[in-house]
Design a protein around this motif. Structure first.
Motif, short mmCIF file in Angstrom:
data_model
loop_
_atom_site.label_atom_id
_atom_site.label_comp_id
_atom_site.label_asym_id
_atom_site.label_seq_id
_atom_site.Cartn_x
_atom_site.Cartn_y
_atom_site.Cartn_z
N THR A 1 -11.08 1.74 13.22
CA THR A 1 -11.16 2.78 14.23
C THR A 1 -10.75 2.21 15.58
N ILE A 2 -10.08 3.05 16.37
CA ILE A 2 -9.64 2.65 17.70
C ILE A 2 -9.94 3.80 18.65
N SER A 3 -10.60 3.51 19.74
CA SER A 3 -10.79 4.49 20.80
C SER A 3 -9.48 4.60 21.56
N LEU A 4 -8.96 5.80 21.64
CA LEU A 4 -7.69 6.00 22.33
C LEU A 4 -7.91 6.06 23.84
N PRO A 5 -6.95 5.58 24.62
CA PRO A 5 -7.05 5.67 26.08
C PRO A 5 -7.05 7.14 26.51
N ASN A 6 -7.54 7.41 27.72
CA ASN A 6 -7.61 8.78 28.23
C ASN A 6 -6.25 9.44 28.31
N ALA A 7 -5.19 8.66 28.52
CA ALA A 7 -3.85 9.23 28.65
C ALA A 7 -3.27 9.67 27.30
N ALA A 8 -3.87 9.26 26.20
CA ALA A 8 -3.35 9.61 24.87
C ALA A 8 -3.56 11.09 24.58
N ASP A 9 -2.55 11.70 23.98
CA ASP A 9 -2.61 13.12 23.61
C ASP A 9 -2.83 13.22 22.10
N PRO A 10 -4.04 13.59 21.66
CA PRO A 10 -4.32 13.65 20.22
C PRO A 10 -3.46 14.67 19.48
N GLU A 11 -2.82 15.59 20.21
CA GLU A 11 -1.93 16.58 19.58
C GLU A 11 -0.55 16.01 19.31
N LYS A 12 -0.25 14.84 19.86
CA LYS A 12 1.07 14.23 19.71
C LYS A 12 0.98 12.91 18.95
N VAL A 13 0.47 12.97 17.73
CA VAL A 13 0.35 11.78 16.90
C VAL A 13 1.21 11.96 15.66
N LYS A 14 2.02 10.97 15.37
CA LYS A 14 2.80 10.99 14.14
C LYS A 14 2.81 9.58 13.55
N ALA A 15 2.97 9.50 12.24
CA ALA A 15 2.90 8.21 11.56
C ALA A 15 4.04 8.08 10.56
N GLU A 16 4.51 6.83 10.40
CA GLU A 16 5.59 6.55 9.45
C GLU A 16 5.30 5.20 8.80
N LEU A 17 5.42 5.17 7.47
CA LEU A 17 5.24 3.92 6.72
C LEU A 17 6.61 3.46 6.25
N LYS A 18 7.01 2.28 6.70
CA LYS A 18 8.33 1.75 6.33
C LYS A 18 8.24 0.24 6.18
N ILE B 1 0.85 -1.19 0.00
CA ILE B 1 0.00 0.00 0.00
C ILE B 1 0.89 1.24 0.00
N ASP B 2 0.60 2.15 -0.92
CA ASP B 2 1.33 3.40 -1.03
C ASP B 2 0.82 4.38 0.01
N LYS B 3 1.69 5.26 0.54
CA LYS B 3 1.26 6.18 1.59
C LYS B 3 0.19 7.16 1.10
N LYS B 4 0.13 7.42 -0.20
CA LYS B 4 -0.92 8.31 -0.72
C LYS B 4 -2.30 7.66 -0.65
N ASP B 5 -2.36 6.35 -0.44
CA ASP B 5 -3.64 5.63 -0.34
C ASP B 5 -4.06 5.40 1.11
N ILE B 6 -3.42 6.11 2.05
CA ILE B 6 -3.71 5.96 3.47
C ILE B 6 -4.16 7.30 4.04
N SER B 7 -5.19 7.26 4.88
CA SER B 7 -5.67 8.46 5.57
C SER B 7 -5.76 8.13 7.06
N LEU B 8 -5.21 9.01 7.89
CA LEU B 8 -5.20 8.81 9.33
C LEU B 8 -5.75 10.07 9.98
N THR B 9 -6.80 9.93 10.80
CA THR B 9 -7.39 11.08 11.49
C THR B 9 -7.62 10.75 12.95
N VAL B 10 -7.61 11.80 13.77
CA VAL B 10 -7.95 11.67 15.20
C VAL B 10 -9.01 12.72 15.50
#
Length: 148
Positions: free
Chosen positions: A107-124, A65-74
């Motif tokens: 979809t995944i419900s994030l735990p309360n401790a998760a910071d939605p402002e600190k999300v980053k993704a890498e495809l390798k 899967i190419d990264k242009k075919d992936i969408s990630l949102t919080v």
């Protein structure tokens, strides 16, 4: 194979027969990947969510899967991964196909401790690694014990 065995001079007990049918179906569904049939297939990529003291890590298998075919949102503490795995060659005739293709959404419900402002993704190498930082105030902290 008969689901209900035929016996002479035997009175049919519907409860017992349903229990036997349930046992057969449980064995069929619990048999694992070794007995995978031609119509069985995965419908979405496999994922693992791991917690460390500082962050959560989401590992998603996305081979081909190419990264242009992936969408990630919080949004509202829910992480949504969408994408599409396109078919390779429509001219080939498959005798057995165990890989999947098509659109997916996880979809995944994030735990309360998760910071939605600190999300980053890498495809390798076909694995998407999503790092989700934890809120500072909710991180575990070591408290020194003083002896008097």
């Amino acid at each position: 194979m008969n689901l209900i065995p035929r016996r002479r001079n035997y009175e049919l007990d519907p409860i017992e027969e349903l229990e036997q049918l349930q046992q057969l179906m449980n064995r069929w569904f619990d048999s694992g990947w070794d007995n995978m049939g031609l119509l069985d297939r995965a419908v979405a990529p496999a994922m693992d969510l791991v917690e460390t003291p500082d962050a959560y890590y989401l590992y998603v298998d996305l081979p081909g899967i190419d990264k242009k075919d992936i969408s990630l949102t919080v949004e509202n503490n829910v992480l949504t991964l969408e994408g599409e795995k396109k078919g390779k060659d429509e001219k080939k005739r498959f005798f057995r196909k165990e890989t999947w293709e098509g659109s997916f959404r996880r979809t995944i419900s994030l735990p309360n401790a998760a910071d939605p402002e600190k999300v980053k993704a890498e495809l390798k190498n076909g694995v998407l690694t999503v790092t989700i930082g934890k809120k500072e105030e909710l991180k575990p902290r070591q408290i020194a014990v003083q002896v008097k």
